[in-house]
Design a protein around this motif. Structure first.
Motif, PDB file in Angstrom:
ATOM      1  N   VAL A  34       0.850  -1.202   0.000  1.00  0.00           N
ATOM      2  CA  VAL A  34       0.000   0.000   0.000  1.00  0.00           C
ATOM      3  C   VAL A  34       0.878   1.241   0.000  1.00  0.00           C
ATOM      4  O   VAL A  34       2.022   1.207   0.440  1.00  0.00           O
ATOM      5  CB  VAL A  34      -0.946   0.019   1.229  1.00  0.00           C
ATOM      6  CG1 VAL A  34      -2.002  -1.056   1.126  1.00  0.00           C
ATOM      7  CG2 VAL A  34      -0.170  -0.096   2.518  1.00  0.00           C
ATOM      8  N   CYS A  35       0.315   2.342  -0.503  1.00  0.00           N
ATOM      9  CA  CYS A  35       1.057   3.607  -0.569  1.00  0.00           C
ATOM     10  C   CYS A  35       1.424   4.055   0.852  1.00  0.00           C
ATOM     11  O   CYS A  35       0.590   4.042   1.752  1.00  0.00           O
ATOM     12  CB  CYS A  35       0.198   4.668  -1.251  1.00  0.00           C
ATOM     13  SG  CYS A  35       0.927   6.313  -1.211  1.00  0.00           S
ATOM     14  N   LEU A  36       2.672   4.441   1.045  1.00  0.00           N
ATOM     15  CA  LEU A  36       3.131   4.865   2.364  1.00  0.00           C
ATOM     16  C   LEU A  36       2.363   6.076   2.872  1.00  0.00           C
ATOM     17  O   LEU A  36       2.228   6.271   4.071  1.00  0.00           O
ATOM     18  CB  LEU A  36       4.626   5.241   2.297  1.00  0.00           C
ATOM     19  CG  LEU A  36       5.623   4.106   2.137  1.00  0.00           C
ATOM     20  CD1 LEU A  36       7.004   4.675   1.877  1.00  0.00           C
ATOM     21  CD2 LEU A  36       5.643   3.204   3.352  1.00  0.00           C
ATOM     22  N   ASP A  37       1.867   6.890   1.953  1.00  0.00           N
ATOM     23  CA  ASP A  37       1.176   8.106   2.378  1.00  0.00           C
ATOM     24  C   ASP A  37      -0.340   7.896   2.472  1.00  0.00           C
ATOM     25  O   ASP A  37      -0.906   7.918   3.549  1.00  0.00           O
ATOM     26  CB  ASP A  37       1.519   9.239   1.405  1.00  0.00           C
ATOM     27  CG  ASP A  37       1.109  10.595   1.966  1.00  0.00           C
ATOM     28  OD1 ASP A  37       0.559  10.633   3.076  1.00  0.00           O
ATOM     29  OD2 ASP A  37       1.343  11.610   1.295  1.00  0.00           O
ATOM     30  N   CYS A  38      -1.007   7.607   1.350  1.00  0.00           N
ATOM     31  CA  CYS A  38      -2.477   7.554   1.365  1.00  0.00           C
ATOM     32  C   CYS A  38      -3.013   6.149   1.646  1.00  0.00           C
ATOM     33  O   CYS A  38      -4.222   5.974   1.790  1.00  0.00           O
ATOM     34  CB  CYS A  38      -3.042   8.086   0.053  1.00  0.00           C
ATOM     35  SG  CYS A  38      -2.761   6.971  -1.336  1.00  0.00           S
ATOM     36  N   GLU A  39      -2.141   5.158   1.715  1.00  0.00           N
ATOM     37  CA  GLU A  39      -2.497   3.768   2.030  1.00  0.00           C
ATOM     38  C   GLU A  39      -3.340   3.086   0.958  1.00  0.00           C
ATOM     39  O   GLU A  39      -3.954   2.057   1.197  1.00  0.00           O
ATOM     40  CB  GLU A  39      -3.175   3.670   3.408  1.00  0.00           C
ATOM     41  CG  GLU A  39      -2.321   4.263   4.513  1.00  0.00           C
ATOM     42  CD  GLU A  39      -2.723   3.819   5.910  1.00  0.00           C
ATOM     43  OE1 GLU A  39      -3.803   3.242   6.058  1.00  0.00           O
ATOM     44  OE2 GLU A  39      -1.934   4.060   6.839  1.00  0.00           O
ATOM     45  N   MET A  51       4.950   4.024  -3.199  1.00  0.00           N
ATOM     46  CA  MET A  51       4.047   5.183  -3.163  1.00  0.00           C
ATOM     47  C   MET A  51       3.247   5.208  -4.447  1.00  0.00           C
ATOM     48  O   MET A  51       3.768   4.854  -5.517  1.00  0.00           O
ATOM     49  CB  MET A  51       4.836   6.485  -3.072  1.00  0.00           C
ATOM     50  CG  MET A  51       5.505   6.695  -1.742  1.00  0.00           C
ATOM     51  SD  MET A  51       6.084   8.385  -1.574  1.00  0.00           S
ATOM     52  CE  MET A  51       4.662   9.132  -0.832  1.00  0.00           C
ATOM     53  N   CYS A  52       1.998   5.665  -4.350  1.00  0.00           N
ATOM     54  CA  CYS A  52       1.193   5.780  -5.558  1.00  0.00           C
ATOM     55  C   CYS A  52       1.699   6.984  -6.358  1.00  0.00           C
ATOM     56  O   CYS A  52       2.350   7.870  -5.797  1.00  0.00           O
ATOM     57  CB  CYS A  52      -0.284   5.902  -5.210  1.00  0.00           C
ATOM     58  SG  CYS A  52      -0.771   7.480  -4.549  1.00  0.00           S
ATOM     59  N   SER A  53       1.400   7.005  -7.652  1.00  0.00           N
ATOM     60  CA  SER A  53       1.968   8.068  -8.486  1.00  0.00           C
ATOM     61  C   SER A  53       1.462   9.447  -8.064  1.00  0.00           C
ATOM     62  O   SER A  53       2.211  10.422  -8.126  1.00  0.00           O
ATOM     63  CB  SER A  53       1.679   7.806  -9.958  1.00  0.00           C
ATOM     64  OG  SER A  53       0.364   7.369 -10.114  1.00  0.00           O
TER      65      SER A  53
HETATM   66 ZN   LIG Z   1      -0.747   7.520  -2.260  1.00  0.00          ZN
END
Ligand SMILES: [Zn+2]
Ligand SMILES: [Zn+2]
Length: 256
Positions: A34-39, A51-53
């Protein structure tokens, strides 16, 4: 009347399911699923950075004008900040890819003082990519050390883990020339002049260190954040004055 309630219930169920799924994925694959920021769940391509783009694009890259020596923010027309014009720092140059804000600030704090010590790999990755893009070549890499009390409290030495990984990724030899001789914790909240005055004696050369590894060499010094530059400056002073380094380049993940 029954329908909205039903859809609310099923919506809640989906949300709970999603949360469980994310928590489960996070526990199993904390740093690549999962994205480290938004999960958000990541697609294959995105897993390389964890991380997602969308979140990668939002990172606080430094884009404003910076002093070409210490990296402090400056007015557009000057190349060097007032501080460096008055007195040159002991280090030759300081670089940082990010401003100390947003996700980068949260990442540094949850790495150092939270339960996310797997983040060292991601911090090292950002530093490696940035270092390679700079096109500079240092002979050895070291880091700003932590004292025993901090290492005991955190359970690990944060800069050590990052720099060991960085050294593996870049093939630059890791050296450990410095020690934290006394606690540096009372630095927070102090003005720059006070910090500069009290930083003396915080670090010392490690008496077991073989100075032939630094003498006449270009040394890369890694830390997480650079604020006033007092810490980096003091470490650079010891590397040069006590250990004979020819050049000291500072690389931090963030700059405030
Ligand atoms: Zn993200
Ligand atoms: Zn400067």
């Amino acid at each position: 009347m029954g329908k909205p309630q039903e859809s609310q219930t099923s919506q809640r169920r989906i949300t709970i399911c999603q949360k469980l799924k994310t928590a489960f994925a996070r526990a199993l694959f904390p740093d690549s699923f999962v994205c480290l920021d938004c999960e958000r769940e990541l697609c294959d391509k995105e897993r390389e950075f964890s991380m997602c783009s969308a979140c990668l694009k939002k990172l606080p890259y430094i884009t404003t004008e910076r002093c070409r020596i210490c990296g402090a923010p400056i007015e557009h027309k000057f190349n060097v900040c007032k501080r460096c014009q008055t007195a040159l720092p002991h280090f030759d140059k300081a670089y940082a890819p990010f401003a100390y804000e947003g996700f980068i600030k949260r990442m540094i704090l949850s790495y150092k003082d939270g339960d996310c010590n797997y983040l060292y790999k991601h911090i090292a990755r950002f530093l490696t990519d940035y270092y390679k893009a700079l096109g500079i070549a240092c002979d050895a890499v070291c880091y700003v050390p932590s004292g025993k009390e901090k290492i005991r409290r955190r359970g690990f030495e944060h800069n050590n883990k990052v720099t060991v990984q960085f050294s593996k990724d870049t093939q630059i030899p890791l050296i450990k020339p410095l020690l934290e001789a006394r606690s540096n914790k009372d630095q927070a909240g102090k003005r720059r002049q006070e910090r500069l005055a009290t930083i003396r004696g915080v670090f010392a050369p490690d008496t077991n260190f073989d100075a032939s590894l630094t003498r006449g060499k270009c040394i890369l010094l890694i830390d997480d954040v650079m604020t006033t530059g007092a810490t980096a400056n003091e470490c650079a002073r010891i590397l040069k004055e006590n250990l004979g380094a020819k050049e000291v380049i500072v690389l931090t993940l963030a700059r405030s």
